[in-house]
Write an enzyme that holds these catalytic residues in place. Structure first.
Site, short mmCIF file in Angstrom:
data_model
loop_
_atom_site.label_atom_id
_atom_site.label_comp_id
_atom_site.label_asym_id
_atom_site.label_seq_id
_atom_site.Cartn_x
_atom_site.Cartn_y
_atom_site.Cartn_z
N GLY A 65 0.83 -1.19 0.00
CA GLY A 65 0.00 0.00 0.00
C GLY A 65 0.87 1.24 0.00
N ALA A 66 0.58 2.17 -0.92
CA ALA A 66 1.48 3.30 -1.15
C ALA A 66 1.85 4.07 0.12
CB ALA A 66 0.87 4.23 -2.21
N ARG A 98 10.01 -1.79 -4.79
CA ARG A 98 8.79 -1.77 -5.61
C ARG A 98 8.80 -0.47 -6.39
NH1 ARG A 98 3.23 -3.69 -3.73
NH2 ARG A 98 3.28 -4.31 -5.92
N ASP A 253 -0.83 4.36 -6.48
CA ASP A 253 0.57 4.12 -6.13
C ASP A 253 1.49 5.18 -6.70
OD1 ASP A 253 1.12 1.18 -4.84
OD2 ASP A 253 -0.74 1.25 -5.99
#
Length: 382
Positions: A65-66, A98, A253
């Site tokens: 999760g961002a 990521r 994101d």
């Protein structure tokens, strides 16, 4: 469509186990994570004693999760500094874990900059490590505050676009307290609607192939006592056609300078469906998710994940680790190649509004986003 298809769990509080926390046991500081690969079957915590362990947790989606990735990245730098590891090496590894999620690099840079600034002012190693940890904790607090403001602004926008309440909201992936220092991004808006009696139903996409909607959003919705219904991603079109969706709420994101939105793969088709059916498509994300250095959607590096996530079905209690076989049940012939992008990109013209802690941007333009970012910087500086 009759309401008996909605499920409303008991009015339980969200999980009391935080998604992330810093602890200082006698053997040395650690970063403790709620392992999201094990939900909803069991609530298990991971203990990271160094940056490589955190990098693996990020890549395996144990933490995801961002906004939460930004917090994790900052704590990861602090962890390296406090334990006496190479801070720059740890920062580089964390920031690249990521590549699509811009918040991760933002969090890493923030703690790294605090560490460097302390050293530049003549501080010793311990003082620099303390500065990095203070920066991570401050980011954690700010994200919780941003979450509350996004929920307020998002609910106001829903009331403006859809007066009268009774909202039927479709969401994709997971955007609740599991991805945030607070109650989340898009999910926080739906939760605010629920608490004020404005939410009729939360439609939850499974979000294949890793089922973050089924495993995580449904988990959070049930524990919050929300009326929700789970659906496969490819069933969304029939919901729109039946007139059962009032608004789409998703997170992000990365948001580029022109307003293109990278989010969990499957988001772009929802935007197309929403436009065709004249349904608002709303993105909820903190200002830290806006990346002014990436000009447009074509410039976003989209993470490609391992094929076994598509060719195997993995039970939630079996962690998915990197590019190795997940130990799941094969659902495709041996040797099948899989296309498995983690994200897709929605162009700004399909986005009704972007809701940040500084307010809603609508229509979505480069100029409006730049103004929101500038306003956020002024608030931080003041």
């Amino acid at each position: 469509m009759a309401d008996q298809y909605a499920y409303s769990g008991d009015d339980k509080r969200p999980t009391e186990i935080p998604a992330i926390r810093w602890e200082e046991p006698p053997e040395g500081p650690v970063l403790v994570l709620l392992d999201q690969t094990r939900l909803p079957a069991e609530e298990v915590e991971l203990v990271c004693t160094d940056a490589p362990a955190l990098v693996e947790a990020i890549r395996s989606l144990a933490v995801r999760g961002a906004p939460l990735l930004g917090i994790a990245g900052a704590y990861g730098v602090a962890l390296a500094a406090v334990r006496g590891f190479d801070v720059d090496e740890a920062a580089a590894a964390l920031a690249s874990a990521r590549p699509t999620a811009v918040n991760l690099a933002v969090g890493v840079r923030r703690a790294q900059a605090a560490h460097e600034a302390a050293l530049a002012k003549g501080g010793d190693i311990r003082q620099a490590a303390a500065a990095a940890l203070a920066a991570a904790r401050q980011l954690h607090r700010e994200d919780a505050e941003a979450s509350a403001r996004m929920a307020e602004h998002g609910l106001a926008l829903l009331d403006e676009l859809l007066p009268g309440g009774g909202h039927r909201i479709l969401t994709h992936c997971n955007t609740g307290s599991l991805v945030s220092g607070g109650e989340g991004t898009a999910f926080a808006v739906a939760l605010a609607a629920h608490r004020t009696g404005r939410l009729r139903r939360l439609w939850v996409d499974e979000t294949r192939p890793l089922l973050q909607g089924a495993r995580l959003t449904a988990y959070e919705a049930a524990r919050s006592g929300m009326a929700y219904t789970l659906l496969t991603d490819n069933a969304a079109g029939s919901l729109f056609a039946a007139g059962e969706v009032d608004a789409v709420l998703i997170g992000a994101d990365r948001i580029t300078a022109d307003g293109s939105v990278a989010n969990k793969v499957g988001s772009y088709p929802l935007a197309v469906l929403a436009r065709y059916h004249h349904v608002p498509f709303i993105v909820v994300a903190p200002v830290t998710t806006v990346d002014p250095d990436t000009p447009d959607g074509a410039s976003i590096e989209v993470e490609q994940r391992a094929g076994h996530e598509v060719t195997e079905f993995v039970a939630p209690q079996v962690p998915v680790t990197g590019a190795e076989a997940g130990g799941g049940i094969p659902v495709a012939p041996l040797g099948t190649q899989a296309y498995n992008p983690a994200f897709d990109v929605t162009p700004p013209e399909l986005v009704t509004a972007i809701v940040t802690e500084e307010g809603a941007v609508s229509p979505v333009t480069a100029e409006a986003l730049a103004e929101v970012c500038a306003r956020s910087r002024r608030v931080a500086a003041g």
